[in-house]
Design a protein around this motif. Structure first.
Motif, PDB file in Angstrom:
ATOM      1  N   TYR A  87       0.313  -1.269   0.134  1.00  0.00           N
ATOM      2  CA  TYR A  87      -0.032   0.161   0.043  1.00  0.00           C
ATOM      3  C   TYR A  87       0.668   0.962   0.393  1.00  0.00           C
ATOM      4  O   TYR A  87       2.323   1.360   0.866  1.00  0.00           O
ATOM      5  CB  TYR A  87      -1.176  -0.276   1.598  1.00  0.00           C
ATOM      6  N   SER A  88       0.557   2.132  -0.628  1.00  0.00           N
ATOM      7  CA  SER A  88       1.576   3.218  -0.847  1.00  0.00           C
ATOM      8  C   SER A  88       0.285   4.469  -1.295  1.00  0.00           C
ATOM      9  O   SER A  88      -0.703   3.871  -2.265  1.00  0.00           O
ATOM     10  CB  SER A  88       2.746   2.990  -2.135  1.00  0.00           C
ATOM     11  N   GLU A  89       1.100   5.628  -1.398  1.00  0.00           N
ATOM     12  CA  GLU A  89       0.962   7.476  -1.842  1.00  0.00           C
ATOM     13  C   GLU A  89       1.114   7.435  -3.357  1.00  0.00           C
ATOM     14  O   GLU A  89       0.840   8.308  -3.941  1.00  0.00           O
ATOM     15  CB  GLU A  89       1.039   8.502   0.027  1.00  0.00           C
ATOM     16  N   ALA A  90       2.550   6.853  -3.565  1.00  0.00           N
ATOM     17  CA  ALA A  90       3.008   7.141  -4.533  1.00  0.00           C
ATOM     18  C   ALA A  90       2.893   5.952  -5.488  1.00  0.00           C
ATOM     19  O   ALA A  90       2.886   4.822  -4.569  1.00  0.00           O
ATOM     20  CB  ALA A  90       4.218   7.792  -4.140  1.00  0.00           C
ATOM     21  N   PRO A  91       3.600   5.672  -6.349  1.00  0.00           N
ATOM     22  CA  PRO A  91       3.388   4.559  -7.545  1.00  0.00           C
ATOM     23  C   PRO A  91       4.580   3.869  -7.366  1.00  0.00           C
ATOM     24  O   PRO A  91       5.890   4.944  -6.532  1.00  0.00           O
ATOM     25  CB  PRO A  91       3.716   5.228  -8.961  1.00  0.00           C
ATOM     26  N   LEU A  92       4.929   2.786  -7.733  1.00  0.00           N
ATOM     27  CA  LEU A  92       5.854   1.192  -6.681  1.00  0.00           C
ATOM     28  C   LEU A  92       7.205   2.127  -7.061  1.00  0.00           C
ATOM     29  O   LEU A  92       8.416   1.976  -5.797  1.00  0.00           O
ATOM     30  CB  LEU A  92       5.551   0.756  -6.714  1.00  0.00           C
ATOM     31  N   GLN A  93       7.609   2.879  -8.267  1.00  0.00           N
ATOM     32  CA  GLN A  93       9.025   2.775  -9.195  1.00  0.00           C
ATOM     33  C   GLN A  93       9.702   4.585  -8.072  1.00  0.00           C
ATOM     34  O   GLN A  93      10.137   4.930  -7.943  1.00  0.00           O
ATOM     35  CB  GLN A  93       9.068   3.562 -10.668  1.00  0.00           C
ATOM     36  N   ASP A  94       8.608   5.370  -7.128  1.00  0.00           N
ATOM     37  CA  ASP A  94       8.926   6.197  -6.557  1.00  0.00           C
ATOM     38  C   ASP A  94       9.438   6.088  -5.441  1.00  0.00           C
ATOM     39  O   ASP A  94       9.727   6.626  -4.876  1.00  0.00           O
ATOM     40  CB  ASP A  94       7.972   7.627  -6.374  1.00  0.00           C
ATOM     41  N   VAL A  95       8.809   4.819  -4.804  1.00  0.00           N
ATOM     42  CA  VAL A  95       8.771   4.476  -3.129  1.00  0.00           C
ATOM     43  C   VAL A  95      10.103   3.958  -3.101  1.00  0.00           C
ATOM     44  O   VAL A  95      11.007   3.381  -3.420  1.00  0.00           O
ATOM     45  CB  VAL A  95       8.234   3.487  -3.507  1.00  0.00           C
ATOM     46  N   LYS A  96      10.895   5.012  -2.095  1.00  0.00           N
ATOM     47  CA  LYS A  96      11.897   4.713  -1.333  1.00  0.00           C
ATOM     48  C   LYS A  96      12.345   4.381  -0.112  1.00  0.00           C
ATOM     49  O   LYS A  96      12.963   2.969  -0.427  1.00  0.00           O
ATOM     50  CB  LYS A  96      12.770   6.526  -1.152  1.00  0.00           C
ATOM     51  N   ARG A  97      11.180   3.801   0.517  1.00  0.00           N
ATOM     52  CA  ARG A  97      10.649   2.947   1.680  1.00  0.00           C
ATOM     53  C   ARG A  97      10.533   1.844   1.628  1.00  0.00           C
ATOM     54  O   ARG A  97       9.164   2.466   1.434  1.00  0.00           O
ATOM     55  CB  ARG A  97      10.866   3.775   3.452  1.00  0.00           C
ATOM     56  N   LEU A  98      10.262   1.072   2.335  1.00  0.00           N
ATOM     57  CA  LEU A  98       9.394   0.129   2.106  1.00  0.00           C
ATOM     58  C   LEU A  98       9.200  -1.369   3.626  1.00  0.00           C
ATOM     59  O   LEU A  98      10.449  -1.948   3.703  1.00  0.00           O
ATOM     60  CB  LEU A  98       9.143  -1.273   1.352  1.00  0.00           C
ATOM     61  N   TYR A  99       7.741  -0.678   4.113  1.00  0.00           N
ATOM     62  CA  TYR A  99       7.708  -1.683   5.172  1.00  0.00           C
ATOM     63  C   TYR A  99       7.362  -3.125   5.632  1.00  0.00           C
ATOM     64  O   TYR A  99       6.782  -3.237   4.297  1.00  0.00           O
ATOM     65  CB  TYR A  99       7.235  -0.718   6.319  1.00  0.00           C
ATOM     66  N   LEU A 100       7.784  -3.956   5.880  1.00  0.00           N
ATOM     67  CA  LEU A 100       8.154  -5.346   5.535  1.00  0.00           C
ATOM     68  C   LEU A 100       7.560  -6.289   6.991  1.00  0.00           C
ATOM     69  O   LEU A 100       7.545  -6.249   8.203  1.00  0.00           O
ATOM     70  CB  LEU A 100       8.998  -5.774   4.987  1.00  0.00           C
ATOM     71  N   ASP A 101       5.971  -6.376   6.284  1.00  0.00           N
ATOM     72  CA  ASP A 101       5.114  -6.929   7.363  1.00  0.00           C
ATOM     73  C   ASP A 101       5.621  -7.704   8.585  1.00  0.00           C
ATOM     74  O   ASP A 101       6.123  -8.791   7.742  1.00  0.00           O
ATOM     75  CB  ASP A 101       3.688  -7.758   7.027  1.00  0.00           C
ATOM     76  N   TYR A 102       5.564  -7.834   9.802  1.00  0.00           N
ATOM     77  CA  TYR A 102       6.352  -8.485  10.956  1.00  0.00           C
ATOM     78  C   TYR A 102       5.763 -10.662  10.320  1.00  0.00           C
ATOM     79  O   TYR A 102       6.133 -10.934  11.767  1.00  0.00           O
ATOM     80  CB  TYR A 102       6.754  -8.162  11.738  1.00  0.00           C
ATOM     81  N   HIS A 103       4.628 -10.427   9.923  1.00  0.00           N
ATOM     82  CA  HIS A 103       3.322 -11.725  10.686  1.00  0.00           C
ATOM     83  C   HIS A 103       4.066 -12.815   9.867  1.00  0.00           C
ATOM     84  O   HIS A 103       3.835 -14.053  10.294  1.00  0.00           O
ATOM     85  CB  HIS A 103       2.276 -10.948  10.535  1.00  0.00           C
ATOM     86  N   SER A 104       4.909 -12.884   8.694  1.00  0.00           N
ATOM     87  CA  SER A 104       4.715 -13.506   7.802  1.00  0.00           C
ATOM     88  C   SER A 104       6.079 -13.765   6.348  1.00  0.00           C
ATOM     89  O   SER A 104       6.263 -13.290   6.340  1.00  0.00           O
ATOM     90  CB  SER A 104       3.833 -14.367   6.862  1.00  0.00           C
ATOM     91  N   ARG A 105       6.797 -14.040   6.751  1.00  0.00           N
ATOM     92  CA  ARG A 105       8.449 -14.427   6.369  1.00  0.00           C
ATOM     93  C   ARG A 105       7.781 -14.993   4.468  1.00  0.00           C
ATOM     94  O   ARG A 105       8.094 -14.389   3.649  1.00  0.00           O
ATOM     95  CB  ARG A 105       9.451 -15.400   7.051  1.00  0.00           C
ATOM     96  N   THR A 106       7.030 -15.964   4.412  1.00  0.00           N
ATOM     97  CA  THR A 106       7.098 -15.823   3.283  1.00  0.00           C
ATOM     98  C   THR A 106       6.214 -14.680   2.201  1.00  0.00           C
ATOM     99  O   THR A 106       6.960 -14.380   1.509  1.00  0.00           O
ATOM    100  CB  THR A 106       5.468 -16.978   2.455  1.00  0.00           C
ATOM    101  N   SER A 107       5.591 -14.116   2.816  1.00  0.00           N
ATOM    102  CA  SER A 107       5.145 -12.560   1.416  1.00  0.00           C
ATOM    103  C   SER A 107       6.864 -11.860   1.772  1.00  0.00           C
ATOM    104  O   SER A 107       7.020 -11.262   1.060  1.00  0.00           O
ATOM    105  CB  SER A 107       4.350 -11.858   2.595  1.00  0.00           C
TER     106      SER A 107
END
Length: 257
Positions: A87-107
């Motif tokens: 989920y983002s406010e900006a297009p993915l190519q403009d994303v600088k930082r991405l938080y990774l959900d801690y619930h599941s290593r698979t995702s």
């Protein structure tokens, strides 16, 4: 059947409810001890031997000494999954930082593969803590999975569904979680276990009346019957093997998939 109770741990998300409903309404319910946890804790309990059998993220399979996939059912998707998304406010190519959900290593592993090979992007990847969803904004996006993702499509203009992206990248479905044991289980358990899961899927229309309402506009029936695909068929096994190979699983593990 005369056997000790089998300790079963399963993901507590909405998408598991048809499978759990089948188990709990079957005669097998008296022969299992069922625990519900987030995916990462399910994986930990199976690894430590606190559970005999788990519906666990497939990324944990290489970490088990003798993994056995014992069921014809899983938590999978043939495309849009709706509850594993960036989920983002900006297009993915403009994303600088991405938080990774801690619930599941698979995702988390899946998003790394897609960033590298499908989107060919390399934002800074940040470990998430509880409440990280509130940090989405500007050039900071987040991978959110499970029930917390329900309704989030209303809040953000850019949504990247990992099931949809994997299908576009490979032409294959995806398996997020499978029923895995650390050692072989008796056939007199496995056969009624699979039958109970199948029964739960048949009872989805009835189950709909028993579950609390989801977010407004969230079509629960479509989620159970279109977004989530429960049969662990040949295409899903192929996809699971491909994914495990990507994250460095050994040949011995891959042969058992």
């Amino acid at each position: 059947m005369n056997m000790k109770k089998i300790k079963v741990v399963a993901v507590s998300y909405l998408n598991t409810k048809p499978l759990l409903y089948g188990l709990l309404r079957s005669p097998l319910a008296a022969q299992i001890e069922l625990q519900l946890q987030i995916p990462s804790e399910c994986a930990r309990r199976l690894q430590t031997g606190e559970a005999d059998l788990g519906l666990v993220p497939v990324a944990v399979i290489p970490q088990l000494q003798t993994p056995h996939i014992i069921s014809d059912f899983c938590i999978g998707t043939r495309g849009t999954v709706r509850t594993v998304c960036i989920y983002s406010e900006a297009p993915l190519q403009d994303v600088k930082r991405l938080y990774l959900d801690y619930h599941s290593r698979t995702s988390v592993e899946l998003v790394k593969i897609l960033l590298r090979d499908h989107w060919r992007l390399s934002p800074e990847l940040l470990p998430a803590q509880p409440g990280f969803e509130d940090d989405i904004g500007g050039n900071t996006a987040a991978l959110v999975i499970g029930d917390r993702a329900i309704g989030m499509e209303e809040r953000f203009p850019y949504i990247y569904d990992l099931g949809e992206a994997w299908l576009a990248h490979t032409g294959l479905p995806f398996v997020f979680a499978a029923w895995v044991s650390n050692s072989p289980l008796p056939e007199e358990f496995i056969e009624p276990f699979n039958a109970a899961l199948q029964d739960g899927l048949r009872q989805i229309p009835e189950l709909m009346f028993l579950l609390p309402s989801s977010a407004p506009g969230f079509d629960l029936h479509a989620y159970f019957t279109e977004n989530i695909s429960y049969e662990l068929d040949a295409p899903k096994r192929k996809a699971m093997g491909m994914f495990l190979q990507e994250i460095g699983a050994s040949k011995a593990v891959l042969q058992g998939v």
